[in-house]
Design a protein around this motif. Sequence first.
Motif, PDB file in Angstrom:
ATOM      1  N   TYR A  47       0.885  -1.171   0.000  1.00 26.31           N
ATOM      2  CA  TYR A  47       0.000   0.000   0.000  1.00 26.31           C
ATOM      3  C   TYR A  47       0.919   1.216   0.000  1.00 26.31           C
ATOM      4  O   TYR A  47       1.833   1.310   0.827  1.00 26.31           O
ATOM      5  CB  TYR A  47      -0.900   0.008   1.238  1.00 26.31           C
ATOM      6  N   ASN A  49       1.277   5.653  -0.464  1.00 27.00           N
ATOM      7  CA  ASN A  49       0.595   6.945  -0.409  1.00 27.00           C
ATOM      8  C   ASN A  49       1.644   8.005  -0.128  1.00 27.00           C
ATOM      9  O   ASN A  49       2.611   7.747   0.585  1.00 27.00           O
ATOM     10  CB  ASN A  49      -0.478   6.952   0.677  1.00 27.00           C
ATOM     11  N   GLU A  59      -2.958   7.400  -3.380  1.00 28.87           N
ATOM     12  CA  GLU A  59      -2.868   6.109  -2.705  1.00 28.87           C
ATOM     13  C   GLU A  59      -3.127   5.003  -3.717  1.00 28.87           C
ATOM     14  O   GLU A  59      -3.902   5.170  -4.654  1.00 28.87           O
ATOM     15  CB  GLU A  59      -3.797   6.030  -1.497  1.00 28.87           C
TER      16      GLU A  59
END
Length: 78
Positions: A47, A49, A59
Amino acid sequence: MKKIICKVEYDTEAADLVAKFTSGELGDPAGYEETLYVTAAGKYFLYVNGGAESPYTEENIKRMSAAKAEEWRAEKGI
């Protein structure tokens, strides 16, 4: 965040957090976070961002093989 990639759902809420890398301080436009997760099925994903001047201006979730996940950890020193 949830994202379906190649008919597989990757969900940060349902997966286990493995490791996290942060670059920069809160509010730094070049700062970003990369968080490695693993699903119950053993699938790894990252993930990402960051700020407006970072490599990750939005993101996103990126799937990874187990080998790439270990490579990422070694690269980040985690």
